[in-house]
Design a protein around this motif. Structure first.
Motif: not given
Length: 211
Positions: A58-70, A103-116
């Motif tokens: 896993i690398d940090s680039f997407s969380e660092l710079t990528d945006q989401t579009f819906r 980024l306030s949601a990042l810790d919970a998201a990484y935690d969940e990803m690592l658990k899965r």
């Protein structure tokens, strides 16, 4: 190898829980300003490998710079850099920007990803690569990089299958050969940067057996 270059962690978790919200590449690619990223759009529709991995990177680039579009009608999303897209009236009619990851949601998201990952593939190590920000001059991205490092450091204390690596800033330089139009891009590096990552991982006592 199974590669997802634009795999922002919140997108991955969302689509794994609700597959109907995965990217529809055929509707995204007509709006690309950079056609070479088309394969990274396709990757967002095919998230899980069909084989059990030996190791996960896993690398940090997407969380660092990528945006989401819906997609305004379908409600599904995709991720890319803002400048990857042609922001025409047609694009704006079809899609809305949700911006970079909160980024306030990042810790919970990484935690969940690592658990899965640990549940699905017990014993498989996760190698986390911090994209060097030594060439970055924009304060907002420097702040994001610092926040991501803090979160990942916290995750390492809770997940013994996570191993994070940062290359010293003294090693990081621009590429030996600069691509036209990317002379000022801060996230392409000299060969020594990549070699240092490889050496750090390969010399780690719990990871060297994979290499």
């Amino acid at each position: 190898m199974h590669n997802i270059q634009k795999g922002r962690v919140d997108y991955l978790l969302d689509v794994w829980d609700a597959p109907a919200r995965r990217c529809q590449p055929e509707l995204v690619k007509p709006h690309l300003a950079r056609e070479h990223i088309a394969p990274t759009v396709d990757q967002q529709a095919d998230l899980c490998p069909t084989f059990p991995p030996e190791i996960v990177f896993i690398d940090s680039f997407s969380e660092l710079t990528d945006q989401t579009f819906r997609h305004k009608v379908g409600g599904w999303t995709f991720c890319c850099n803002y400048l990857d897209l042609a922001h025409t009236e047609a694009f704006s009619d079809e899609f809305e920007s949700l911006g970079p990851m909160d980024l306030s949601a990042l810790d919970a998201a990484y935690d969940e990803m690592l658990k899965r990952i640990a549940t699905r593939w017990p014993g498989v190590p996760v190698v986390y690569l911090h994209f060097p920000d030594a060439l970055e001059t924009r304060e907002k991205f420097q702040q994001r990089a610092r926040h991501i490092r803090d979160v990942v450091q916290s995750c390492e204390q809770r997940h013994d299958h996570l191993f994070a690596f940062s290359v010293p800033s003294t090693v990081v330089q621009r590429p030996e050969v600069l691509e036209p139009g990317l002379e000022d891009f801060p996230y392409h590096y000299n060969q020594a940067t990549y070699d240092t990552f490889a050496e750090m991982i390969g010399n780690h006592p719990r990871l060297r057996r994979y290499f």
